[in-house]
Design a protein around this motif. Structure first.
Motif, PDB file in Angstrom:
ATOM      1  N   GLY A 121      68.540  31.297  38.657  1.00  0.00           N
ATOM      2  CA  GLY A 121      69.669  30.942  39.006  1.00  0.00           C
ATOM      3  C   GLY A 121      69.298  32.469  40.493  1.00  0.00           C
ATOM      4  N   SER A 122      70.500  33.048  40.320  1.00  0.00           N
ATOM      5  CA  SER A 122      70.150  33.730  41.500  1.00  0.00           C
ATOM      6  C   SER A 122      70.991  35.589  40.766  1.00  0.00           C
ATOM      7  N   PRO A 123      70.094  36.393  40.212  1.00  0.00           N
ATOM      8  CA  PRO A 123      69.844  37.289  39.332  1.00  0.00           C
ATOM      9  C   PRO A 123      69.899  38.422  40.101  1.00  0.00           C
ATOM     10  N   PRO A 124      70.995  39.049  39.696  1.00  0.00           N
ATOM     11  CA  PRO A 124      70.737  41.188  40.579  1.00  0.00           C
ATOM     12  C   PRO A 124      69.788  41.281  41.105  1.00  0.00           C
ATOM     13  N   THR A 125      68.349  41.441  40.100  1.00  0.00           N
ATOM     14  CA  THR A 125      66.827  42.111  40.179  1.00  0.00           C
ATOM     15  C   THR A 125      66.950  41.121  41.768  1.00  0.00           C
ATOM     16  N   SER A 126      66.822  39.474  42.073  1.00  0.00           N
ATOM     17  CA  SER A 126      66.360  39.444  42.837  1.00  0.00           C
ATOM     18  C   SER A 126      67.207  39.888  44.452  1.00  0.00           C
ATOM     19  N   ASP A 127      68.088  40.535  44.687  1.00  0.00           N
ATOM     20  CA  ASP A 127      68.442  40.639  45.885  1.00  0.00           C
ATOM     21  C   ASP A 127      67.867  41.417  46.590  1.00  0.00           C
ATOM     22  N   TYR A 128      66.976  42.631  45.669  1.00  0.00           N
ATOM     23  CA  TYR A 128      66.739  43.538  46.384  1.00  0.00           C
ATOM     24  C   TYR A 128      65.722  43.517  46.131  1.00  0.00           C
ATOM     25  N   PHE A 129      64.635  44.651  47.827  1.00  0.00           N
ATOM     26  CA  PHE A 129      63.219  44.564  47.076  1.00  0.00           C
ATOM     27  C   PHE A 129      62.476  45.552  46.059  1.00  0.00           C
ATOM     28  N   VAL A 130      63.832  46.568  45.719  1.00  0.00           N
ATOM     29  CA  VAL A 130      62.632  47.210  45.287  1.00  0.00           C
ATOM     30  C   VAL A 130      62.897  47.316  43.134  1.00  0.00           C
ATOM     31  N   THR A 131      63.602  45.727  42.990  1.00  0.00           N
ATOM     32  CA  THR A 131      64.028  45.586  41.700  1.00  0.00           C
ATOM     33  C   THR A 131      63.156  44.769  41.902  1.00  0.00           C
ATOM     34  N   GLY A 132      62.902  43.696  42.966  1.00  0.00           N
ATOM     35  CA  GLY A 132      62.360  42.569  42.775  1.00  0.00           C
ATOM     36  C   GLY A 132      61.091  42.155  41.835  1.00  0.00           C
ATOM     37  N   ALA A 133      60.442  42.591  41.709  1.00  0.00           N
ATOM     38  CA  ALA A 133      59.385  42.409  40.411  1.00  0.00           C
ATOM     39  C   ALA A 133      59.302  42.185  39.717  1.00  0.00           C
ATOM     40  N   ALA A 134      61.140  42.277  39.197  1.00  0.00           N
ATOM     41  CA  ALA A 134      61.059  42.757  37.304  1.00  0.00           C
ATOM     42  C   ALA A 134      61.851  40.697  37.166  1.00  0.00           C
ATOM     43  N   TRP A 135      61.307  40.252  37.890  1.00  0.00           N
ATOM     44  CA  TRP A 135      60.982  38.685  37.492  1.00  0.00           C
ATOM     45  C   TRP A 135      60.327  38.391  36.406  1.00  0.00           C
ATOM     46  N   THR A 136      59.043  38.900  36.590  1.00  0.00           N
ATOM     47  CA  THR A 136      57.768  39.255  35.848  1.00  0.00           C
ATOM     48  C   THR A 136      57.631  39.400  34.029  1.00  0.00           C
ATOM     49  N   ILE A 137      58.959  40.273  33.884  1.00  0.00           N
ATOM     50  CA  ILE A 137      59.130  40.515  32.444  1.00  0.00           C
ATOM     51  C   ILE A 137      59.784  38.930  31.863  1.00  0.00           C
ATOM     52  N   SER A 138      60.724  38.827  32.883  1.00  0.00           N
ATOM     53  CA  SER A 138      61.498  37.791  31.655  1.00  0.00           C
ATOM     54  C   SER A 138      59.995  36.613  30.862  1.00  0.00           C
ATOM     55  N   VAL A 139      59.582  35.652  32.978  1.00  0.00           N
ATOM     56  CA  VAL A 139      58.598  35.050  31.710  1.00  0.00           C
ATOM     57  C   VAL A 139      57.363  35.191  30.968  1.00  0.00           C
ATOM     58  N   GLU A 140      56.930  36.663  31.068  1.00  0.00           N
ATOM     59  CA  GLU A 140      56.559  37.500  30.141  1.00  0.00           C
ATOM     60  C   GLU A 140      57.490  37.333  28.604  1.00  0.00           C
ATOM     61  N   PHE A 141      58.211  37.846  28.242  1.00  0.00           N
ATOM     62  CA  PHE A 141      59.006  37.749  27.154  1.00  0.00           C
ATOM     63  C   PHE A 141      59.143  36.479  26.788  1.00  0.00           C
ATOM     64  N   THR A 142      59.436  35.375  27.280  1.00  0.00           N
ATOM     65  CA  THR A 142      60.150  34.335  27.289  1.00  0.00           C
ATOM     66  C   THR A 142      58.050  34.166  25.979  1.00  0.00           C
ATOM     67  N   PHE A 143      56.998  34.139  26.829  1.00  0.00           N
ATOM     68  CA  PHE A 143      55.794  34.276  26.486  1.00  0.00           C
ATOM     69  C   PHE A 143      55.270  35.032  25.354  1.00  0.00           C
ATOM     70  N   TYR A 144      55.927  35.752  24.902  1.00  0.00           N
ATOM     71  CA  TYR A 144      56.055  36.331  23.273  1.00  0.00           C
ATOM     72  C   TYR A 144      56.558  35.459  22.919  1.00  0.00           C
ATOM     73  N   LEU A 145      57.610  35.083  22.987  1.00  0.00           N
ATOM     74  CA  LEU A 145      59.146  34.383  21.756  1.00  0.00           C
ATOM     75  C   LEU A 145      57.743  33.167  20.677  1.00  0.00           C
ATOM     76  N   ILE A 146      57.342  32.824  21.821  1.00  0.00           N
ATOM     77  CA  ILE A 146      56.376  31.459  21.458  1.00  0.00           C
ATOM     78  C   ILE A 146      54.913  31.837  20.972  1.00  0.00           C
ATOM     79  N   PHE A 147      54.302  32.976  21.199  1.00  0.00           N
ATOM     80  CA  PHE A 147      53.225  33.318  21.692  1.00  0.00           C
ATOM     81  C   PHE A 147      52.089  32.808  20.234  1.00  0.00           C
ATOM     82  N   PRO A 148      53.012  33.808  18.926  1.00  0.00           N
ATOM     83  CA  PRO A 148      52.653  34.005  17.433  1.00  0.00           C
ATOM     84  C   PRO A 148      52.287  32.710  17.339  1.00  0.00           C
TER      85      PRO A 148
END
Length: 378
Positions: A121-148
């Motif tokens: 969607g349109s997350p607040p972290t993507s509105d600013y260069f200084v916080t834009g890198a945070a998108w990768t953390i949600s991808v990685e956390f979703t992987f954690y949910l299914i990894f085991p």
């Protein structure tokens, strides 16, 4: 950083530092100099122009590391997630709160639902260069949910299971390519677009576990060919199919994340297989790389803030008529400042929570490995 789940592999720290450094160089190149445009004429430095590939290295390393852990014994799902939340949530939430603070006048309560789903969607972290890198953390956390579950099924069914998943992912990517207006963006920033990188990392871990001695006998050819593969792939991307290209239906992107992860997995295996280096200089370089890897999470999430303030307060330093010299000067200064900030962040935000983690693999192999510590971000 130490834990009790697997023996410490300092070279994984080196590679994490490399991943964060590539992303830093990529952002500095475009934010300071090139303005987020493709640059096919300079494809020889494709590893900088398309340095976002450091994210692919992070994801491949995650699959690699956690699969090594899974081969130590059964994973306790609850404890695994508990450790992962302690590892990534504190700093991520700081960055997320910075984003909603920057946008306080336009804040809506629904923005809170973007926590851990910061790339949909349109997350607040993507509105600013200084916080834009945070998108990768949600991808990685979703992987954690299914990894085991992925690890258990891979161990039980072998390579046919992993290859079957990769084949299904290719089907889904073809659907995305035909149905989405901007498939490159979807491939780049979602779990369906990136899951193959985690899976290829898992496969590389299995190869490393089963063929470590054979790889050690061919370490230098493996390492050199892996480095050339990564370089060649990023040259190809910069030359013909840049992430910033106006053509958002470039066919290469259907298979790009898999090719990218394959190159990085090849390099990971080669680097781990190399014989130990001796001498004071080698030891000093190793310690520096381990420090960088240990702080790589803070370095990755906070480097954009440093770049923004550098540009605001110092401007772009161009003391010579040569672009690459000027780029190197700015990069070295940025790296020094970013490491200082990352070290502080690691000490006051990450480290206190890391001490609360528990062991989530219960086996004799894991217990033996605990005496030696663990790989970064385990």
């Amino acid at each position: 950083m130490r834990s009790s789940n697997i023996a410490y592999l300092p070279r994984l720290d080196h590679l994490r530092f490399l991943a964060a450094g590539l992303v830093l160089a990529f952002h500095l190149y475009h934010y300071f100099f090139h303005g987020w445009r493709p640059n096919p004429e300079s494809a020889l430095i494709g590893f900088i122009i398309e340095g976002h590939s450091g994210v692919a290295l992070f994801f491949t390393l995650s699959g690699f590391l956690f699969m090594l852990i899974a081969m130590q014994g059964p994973i306790a799902y609850g404890r695994f997630l508990y450790n992962r939340i302690l590892r990534i949530a504190p700093l991520f939430l700081v960055v997320f709160y910075l984003a909603i603070t920057l946008g306080r006048d336009g804040f809506e309560a629904a923005d809170l639902f973007y926590v851990m789903f910061s790339n949909i969607g349109s997350p607040p972290t993507s509105d600013y260069f200084v916080t834009g890198a945070a998108w990768t953390i949600s991808v990685e956390f979703t992987f954690y949910l299914i990894f085991p579950f992925l690890a258990a099924f891979f161990l039980a069914q072998g390579w046919r299971y992993l290859l079957g998943l990769l084949a299904l992912l290719m089907l889904f990517k073809l659907v995305i390519f035909t149905q989405v207006d901007d498939p490159i963006h979807v491939f780049y920033s979602t779990l369906p677009g990136r899951l193959d990188q985690f899976l290829i990392g898992m496969g590389a871990a299995r190869l490393y576990h089963d063929h470590r001695e054979a790889m050690a006998r061919r370490a230098w050819p493996l390492m050199i060919s892996g480095a050339l593969a990564v370089y060649g792939l990023l040259f190809l991307l910069a030359r013909h199919a840049s992430w910033m290209s106006e053509n958002r239906h470039e066919p290469l992107w259907v298979v790009w994340s898999g090719l990218e992860a394959f190159g990085w997995a090849w390099l990971i295996l080669g680097y781990l297989a190399l014989p130990p280096r001796r001498g004071r200089l080698a030891a000093a370089m190793a310690r520096f790389a381990e420090f960088g890897g240990n702080t790589s999470y803070s370095l990755y999430l906070l480097h954009a803030s440093v770049l923004l303030l550098m540009q605001e307060w110092l401007g772009v330093l161009q003391p010579t008529p040569w672009f690459m010299v000027n780029f190197a000067i700015n990069l070295i200064l940025a790296l020094v400042l970013c490491l200082a900030v990352a070290s502080l962040s690691h000490a006051v935000i990450e480290k206190p929570f890391l001490g609360l983690r528990r062991r989530y693999v219960a086996s004799d192999g894991a217990a033996a490995g605990a005496n030696a510590g663990s790989a970064t971000r385990a």
